[in-house]
Write a protein that holds these residues in place. Structure first.
Motif, short mmCIF file in Angstrom:
data_model
loop_
_atom_site.label_atom_id
_atom_site.label_comp_id
_atom_site.label_asym_id
_atom_site.label_seq_id
_atom_site.Cartn_x
_atom_site.Cartn_y
_atom_site.Cartn_z
N SER A 111 50.34 52.69 49.43
CA SER A 111 50.03 51.28 49.16
C SER A 111 50.99 50.67 48.15
O SER A 111 50.99 49.46 47.95
CB SER A 111 48.59 51.14 48.61
N ALA A 168 43.08 47.11 49.55
CA ALA A 168 42.77 47.10 50.98
C ALA A 168 43.55 48.19 51.69
O ALA A 168 43.00 48.93 52.52
CB ALA A 168 43.09 45.73 51.58
N CYS A 169 44.83 48.31 51.37
CA CYS A 169 45.66 49.35 51.96
C CYS A 169 45.18 50.73 51.54
O CYS A 169 45.15 51.67 52.35
CB CYS A 169 47.12 49.17 51.53
N PHE A 204 42.14 51.81 50.82
CA PHE A 204 40.97 52.25 51.59
C PHE A 204 41.34 52.54 53.05
O PHE A 204 40.80 53.47 53.66
CB PHE A 204 39.86 51.21 51.51
N TRP A 205 42.26 51.74 53.60
CA TRP A 205 42.71 51.98 54.98
C TRP A 205 43.38 53.34 55.09
O TRP A 205 43.13 54.10 56.03
CB TRP A 205 43.67 50.86 55.39
N CYS A 221 35.43 53.07 54.63
CA CYS A 221 36.74 52.69 54.10
C CYS A 221 37.40 51.63 54.96
O CYS A 221 38.03 50.69 54.45
CB CYS A 221 37.63 53.92 53.98
N HIS A 222 37.28 51.77 56.28
CA HIS A 222 37.82 50.75 57.18
C HIS A 222 37.17 49.39 56.91
O HIS A 222 37.86 48.36 56.82
CB HIS A 222 37.58 51.14 58.63
N SER A 237 38.29 47.90 53.63
CA SER A 237 39.66 47.42 53.75
C SER A 237 39.71 46.05 54.42
O SER A 237 40.37 45.13 53.93
CB SER A 237 40.49 48.42 54.56
N TRP A 243 41.03 42.44 52.96
CA TRP A 243 42.04 41.61 53.63
C TRP A 243 41.50 40.19 53.84
O TRP A 243 42.23 39.20 53.66
CB TRP A 243 42.44 42.22 54.97
#
Length: 286
Positions: A146, A170-171, A173-174, A213-214, A217, A221
């Motif tokens: 990230s 956000a990144c 967690f993705w 997590c998705h 994220s 965003w």
């Protein structure tokens, strides 16, 4: 000589660009969102090259540290350092060259970007070792992968903005989500070698972790879109990502290693979809 070059290319994962793309999509999205659709073309080119060099360097140093483990795993037993096609010393020289190439690009940026880059390099080197002593090494990967978002903010704005911190999270967690799916495909091998991963630590709850997590994220965003007053078309990409997450969950819910690996690779489409949303959401006149 040609065979050696091919082996070095394999060490850099040139034949597997998905890792570079997973790094690149959020970095480009950060450019568009932070600069309202009008980023510096020079900086975009610099960051695209830097992403390629640093991802390649990360693969090289990862294989260098894992060379004694990779031979025991079916998926990695044919890596160049395991087969002897590339010597450990050659790998270190290649890593140094790639880092130097990436560092040379910083000459076109500012002091803050250089400082952020140095911290990012340290984290990237620590990650391959973290699986030996830290129960959730994906946290280090999440931070390392990230980091480009913070560098974009430093380079374009000469500061770390609130929006960039939200995008960074956000990144993060993705990446935890997709690398947990990746680690599920190697779970049994990692266990046998005494290595740690989020899939091992969370066990039967790994699928819930990935889904959570998705969703976190995508919420973050969406918050970026709200704060930056992005065109509502951006949220259409978030909805598409929700559908993609649903199909990924169908792949991982049984824990099958091949399907988990496929789910990992399909995150490329999530990153690309966010980029498209960022592009159309910041185009003036829409």
């Amino acid at each position: 000589m040609i065979i050696k070059l091919i082996s070095l290319g394999r060490l850099m994962r040139l034949e597997k660009p998905v890792g570079t793309l997973l790094l690149l999509w959020p970095t480009l999205s950060a450019f568009l969102i932070l600069k309202n659709g009008s980023p510096s073309l020079e900086l975009v080119i610099i960051f695209c090259l830097g992403t390629f060099f640093m991802r390649s360097a990360g693969c090289v140093i990862n294989d260098y540290f894992d060379r004694d483990f990779d031979g025991k795993v079916k998926r990695t037993k044919n890596r160049p350092l395991v087969t002897g096609e590339v010597k450990p010393k050659e790998a270190l020289i290649l890593f140094f060259i790639l880092v130097c190439l990436s560092a040379s690009l910083l000459a076109w940026t500012n002091i803050l970007t250089v400082m952020v880059a140095i911290i990012g390099l340290v984290i990237a080197v620590i990650y391959p070792l973290s699986k030996r002593f830290f129960r959730i090494p994906q946290i280090f990967l999440g931070i390392a992968f990230s980091w480009g978002v913070l560098m974009v903010s430093a380079a374009e704005l000469d500061r770390i903005s609130l929006t960039s911190l939200i995008m960074f999270t956000a990144c993060f967690f993705w990446i935890i989500a997709y690398d947990t799916a990746y680690s599920m495909s190697d779970k049994e091998d990692d266990k046998s070698m005494g290595l740690y991963s989020s899939a091992i630590t969370f066990g039967k709850h790994s699928q819930k972790l990935i889904l959570a997590c998705h969703l976190l994220s995508l919420c973050l965003w969406s918050l970026c879109g709200y704060l930056e007053k992005i065109n509502p078309v951006f949220y259409l990409s978030i909805l598409v990502c929700l559908v993609l997450v649903f199909f990924q969950f169908q792949l991982i819910k049984e824990g099958d290693r091949d399907k988990c690996f496929l789910a990992f690779k399909r995150n490329n489409w999530i990153g690309f979809t966010i980029l498209l949303g960022s592009m159309f959401g910041t185009v003036q006149g829409i």
